[in-house]
Design a protein around this motif. Structure first.
Motif: not given
Length: 78
Positions: A30, A44, A53, A56, A59-60, A74
Motif C-alpha cells: 500500500t 494511477i 487504473k 484513487f 492510497s493505492y 501517479l
C-alpha cells in the motif's frame, strides 16, 4: 518486513513509483499518498501493463508477487 517503495518525480510533475516485494510470498503493498507528498486524489497508470487504473483517494494498493515489482505512474488531480 522486506518491502520497498521508490519514488521519482518526472519532468511533467507526475511521479513514477516502484513497489518492491522482497518476501518469499505474494504481498499486498500500500502506498499512502501523504507519505510521498501527493494530494489526496490521483490518477494511477500501470506502466508495465499499459493500463489506466483510475482515480484513487488517499492510497493505492497492489498485489505484488514474491520477489516481484509493480511500477505505476501517479498524476495528481486538482
Amino acid at each position: 518486513m522486506i518491502r520497498e517503495i521508490w519514488v521519482k518525480r518526472l519532468k511533467d510533475g507526475s511521479k513514477a513509483i516502484v513497489l518492491f516485494n522482497k518476501q518469499d510470498t505474494d504481498a499486498t503493498l500500500t502506498l499512502n499518498f501523504k507519505d510521498i507528498g501527493a494530494v489526496e486524489k490521483v490518477k494511477i497508470r500501470d506502466l508495465w501493463a499499459h493500463q489506466d487504473k483510475g482515480l484513487f483517494s488517499r492510497s493505492y494498493s497492489a498485489k505484488v508477487a514474491s520477489h516481484g515489482v509493480t511500477m505505476i505512474k501517479l498524476k495528481e488531480v486538482k
